[in-house]
Design an enzyme around this catalytic site. Structure first.
Site, short mmCIF file in Angstrom:
data_model
loop_
_atom_site.label_atom_id
_atom_site.label_comp_id
_atom_site.label_asym_id
_atom_site.label_seq_id
_atom_site.Cartn_x
_atom_site.Cartn_y
_atom_site.Cartn_z
N HIS A 21 0.82 -1.22 0.00
CA HIS A 21 0.00 0.00 0.00
C HIS A 21 0.86 1.27 0.00
O HIS A 21 2.05 1.24 0.32
CB HIS A 21 -0.91 0.01 1.23
CG HIS A 21 -0.14 -0.01 2.52
ND1 HIS A 21 0.43 1.12 3.09
CD2 HIS A 21 0.16 -1.03 3.37
CE1 HIS A 21 1.05 0.81 4.20
NE2 HIS A 21 0.91 -0.50 4.40
N GLU A 96 -2.35 -7.16 7.19
CA GLU A 96 -1.04 -7.22 7.84
C GLU A 96 -1.09 -8.17 9.04
O GLU A 96 -2.17 -8.52 9.54
CB GLU A 96 -0.64 -5.80 8.29
CG GLU A 96 0.73 -5.68 8.93
CD GLU A 96 1.83 -6.21 8.04
OE1 GLU A 96 2.03 -7.45 8.04
OE2 GLU A 96 2.51 -5.40 7.38
#
Length: 237
Positions: A21, A96
């Protein structure tokens, strides 16, 4: 490192462009994110736009997948809008690593503020969980690689984009190369995996941020980089 040699595969494979990201304010200040849902900052949005423009000029993309956390999802939506106006497919398995009690802490303060969780987080033991609901590296590995495997089977012979996080990308590297990657994973870096029908993984490209060099948006707030020392820290996720 932007290019790796890729094994020749006679059978059909899926090509998966795995992207970290764009930058967040927490990345820029060294605050540990994990499952905390932090959105992109303005630099991150510019990085995502530069990457989207680059991918729009490359071979056709069939689908865009993303972690459901805001920083990944916004990056993915920017890419999807430029590469065929896809609806992004959200997959929580691409999140994550959950970092337990160290989430939300500044890295430079974590060892003092939450010593037990920090020791667990820093451990090299792959089965070490982190207090506060955190995952072990093995748990992250199994959910991340399983997710990418499912995506590859669904899109055999196609080219897809997956937007995720630094820790996940390290787990995928471990699956492809049978070793741990110890460098940095920069924001919007491009990492291309090829997965064959018999589940052989190879890496075609790694850590490519050429789209950022061209626009002056190159940032050292990457996963695994301490901004003041450039030392590997494996924390800013």
């Amino acid at each position: 490192m932007s290019e790796l040699s890729s094994c020749s595969m006679d059978q059909v494979y899926t090509e998966i462009i795995v992207v970290r990201h764009g930058e967040t304010a927490w990345n820029a200040t060294g605050r540990i994110q994990g499952h905390m849902d932090v959105e992109l900052n303005e630099v991150g949005r510019q990085q995502a736009a530069s990457l989207a423009e680059r991918l729009s000029r490359e071979p056709e993309i069939s689908a865009v997948y993303s972690s459901d956390l805001k920083r990944a999802l916004e990056t993915a939506e920017t890419i999807a809008a430029s590469c065929g106006n896809f609806e992004v497919i959200e997959d929580p398995e691409l999140r994550e690593r959950h970092l337990g009690d160290v989430q939300g802490l500044l890295f430079r303060e974590a060892a003092k503020v939450c010593s037990e969780a920090y020791r667990a987080f820093s451990s090299r033991r792959t089965n070490q969980v982190i207090p506060g609901g955190g995952e072990s590296l093995d748990q992250l590995y199994h959910r991340a690689t399983s997710s990418l495997q499912r995506i590859s089977h669904k899109h055999t012979g196609k080219r897809v984009v997956v937007v995720t996080h630094g820790g996940v990308i390290r787990a995928l590297y471990r699956r492809a190369c049978s070793t741990r990657f110890r460098g940095s994973i920069l924001n919007t870096s491009v990492n291309i995996f090829q997965i064959s029908g018999d589940d052989v993984w190879t890496i075609k490209a790694w850590g490519d941020v050429s789209h950022l060099h061209q626009t002056g948006q190159y940032s050292m707030s990457g996963f695994g980089v301490n901004k003041t020392s450039s030392a590997v820290t494996s924390v800013v996720t």
